[in-house]
Write a protein that holds these residues in place. Sequence first.
Motif, PDB file in Angstrom:
ATOM      1  N   GLU A  11       0.828  -1.208   0.000  1.00  0.00           N
ATOM      2  CA  GLU A  11       0.000   0.000   0.000  1.00  0.00           C
ATOM      3  C   GLU A  11       0.866   1.264   0.000  1.00  0.00           C
ATOM      4  OE1 GLU A  11      -3.761   1.934  -0.017  1.00  0.00           O
ATOM      5  OE2 GLU A  11      -3.081  -0.102  -0.468  1.00  0.00           O
ATOM      6  N   LEU A  15       0.766   4.343  -2.767  1.00  0.00           N
ATOM      7  CA  LEU A  15       0.619   5.758  -2.443  1.00  0.00           C
ATOM      8  C   LEU A  15       1.765   6.590  -3.033  1.00  0.00           C
ATOM      9  CD1 LEU A  15      -0.654   5.851   1.258  1.00  0.00           C
ATOM     10  CD2 LEU A  15      -1.923   6.313  -0.831  1.00  0.00           C
ATOM     11  N   PRO A 153       0.210   6.936   6.818  1.00  0.00           N
ATOM     12  CA  PRO A 153      -0.999   7.071   5.987  1.00  0.00           C
ATOM     13  C   PRO A 153      -1.367   5.774   5.267  1.00  0.00           C
ATOM     14  CG  PRO A 153       0.487   8.926   5.637  1.00  0.00           C
ATOM     15  CD  PRO A 153       1.245   7.924   6.443  1.00  0.00           C
ATOM     16  N   LEU A 157      -4.987   3.760   5.682  1.00  0.00           N
ATOM     17  CA  LEU A 157      -5.835   3.434   4.532  1.00  0.00           C
ATOM     18  C   LEU A 157      -6.068   1.932   4.423  1.00  0.00           C
ATOM     19  CD1 LEU A 157      -4.437   5.848   1.795  1.00  0.00           C
ATOM     20  CD2 LEU A 157      -6.680   5.944   2.905  1.00  0.00           C
ATOM     21  N   GLN A 160      -8.557   0.872   7.210  1.00  0.00           N
ATOM     22  CA  GLN A 160      -9.902   1.421   7.057  1.00  0.00           C
ATOM     23  C   GLN A 160     -10.786   0.556   6.171  1.00  0.00           C
ATOM     24  OE1 GLN A 160      -9.271   5.399   5.678  1.00  0.00           O
ATOM     25  NE2 GLN A 160      -9.037   6.259   7.736  1.00  0.00           N
ATOM     26  N   ARG A 161     -10.183  -0.180   5.244  1.00  0.00           N
ATOM     27  CA  ARG A 161     -10.996  -0.974   4.324  1.00  0.00           C
ATOM     28  C   ARG A 161     -11.741  -2.088   5.040  1.00  0.00           C
ATOM     29  NH1 ARG A 161      -6.169  -1.003   0.773  1.00  0.00           N
ATOM     30  NH2 ARG A 161      -6.207   1.040  -0.191  1.00  0.00           N
TER      31      ARG A 161
END
Length: 456
Positions: A11, A15, A153, A157, A160-161
Amino acid sequence: MTELNNLWLTETIRLREEHAGPLDDLEANRLARTAGGDLPTRIQHRALWLAERDGLTNALQHWLQGARLALIVMAVLAVISGAGLAFAALGDGQTPVNVFWALGSLLGLNLILLLSWALGLVFAGEHGATLGRVWLWLSEKLARDAKAAQLAPALLLLLQRQKLNRWALGLLVNGLWLLAMLSALVILLMLMATRRYGFVWETTILGGETFVAMTQALGALPALLGFSVPTVEMIRASGDAALNIESARQAWAAWLVGVLLVYGVFPRLLLAWFCRWRWKTGQARLHLDLNLPGYAQLRERLMPTSERLGISDAAPEHLHQIENGSSDLPSDGALLVAIELDDQRQWPPQLPKTVSNAGILDSRESRHKLLEQLSRFPPARLAIACDPRRSPDRGSLALIAELARGASATRVWLLPAPPGEALDAARLGDWHVALQQLELPFADSAPLNWLETGHD
């Protein structure tokens, strides 16, 4: 590296590319295709190679070290805070202890924040973010690695999924409060064991029966665990002055400890366990969201349409027809190109000065670029190097046919196996049959002399 760390680095790479543009990933893509597997597996292989090359793997280790140090700092502060609550509740023993004032000091803030966390969990799902932001900020500061700033960050992210943020924060919040309550309990017991305390209750507007009812109601659950509750006579008598009776002091002390344990320690313990259980079960369901643009555009590069996974559709009646030299443009020079070679081969070989190297076609972009070049400047002679350890599927044959149409003369070079390996005779025979149907000459040795001079 754990699966969570692998997803986290993947991830982070996404980003980085989203904000700074695509990375130089030709080698990473080739290694990912060589490793095989489904698309998420290849995306992870690619990302981990890029993370190792760009120093993100070390940055992750530094961040984790900083996170552990930050957690230790916050835990120490929680223990100190719990001890402070106990000292504030009992005082120095020179004056009687107001039992309900002491109880408010021990449990008041804890219960208010506990209720606030529960309401935030139900209605927002992100309560406790302040402590979480403090922990993340402190983790970055203690990591002392500029590249670690990109990791937080990406982690948020990713979590959060599956809505794991709430459970991670819940484990942090309830765990720290559990430490504070345990610290308060231990200090409370130590103070009571080394000092003599008298207990009273005081009021101006409430009646004595109110305190009797409150004391008995709060002591009901602790009483089930064996903690004693002051009798009605003790409660009423404590409203005038601290009873100088050992049994009364012990009863009030046991009641105070029992209430702290039942309403302070146990709820935080159960909630911390529950959050940890939800975190573990949710962590097992974490996966990459392949619908994100950063991952969707990798599909063709990592799993091209000419992927060597065997033939899954019905064979066409006729293979691609080749018309060499059909272009009206003049052809000149010689060109060598390879199709999807792995990193076990040293490429390119030493070429004569008159032979150009077109590199390795391992992505859609590289194929389109060469085909466009051939359409504008067709070579007189083209040699296509192929790895016969792979199956000659129709994607490969279609690409070979398309390349051959852009040259006056084409030969296919079936590369020998790397040292220590042997070619599969049946698969090599499949290549021979397929190339014969394409009416393309092929050879097992390097056609360098033919490329240079036009004859063998």
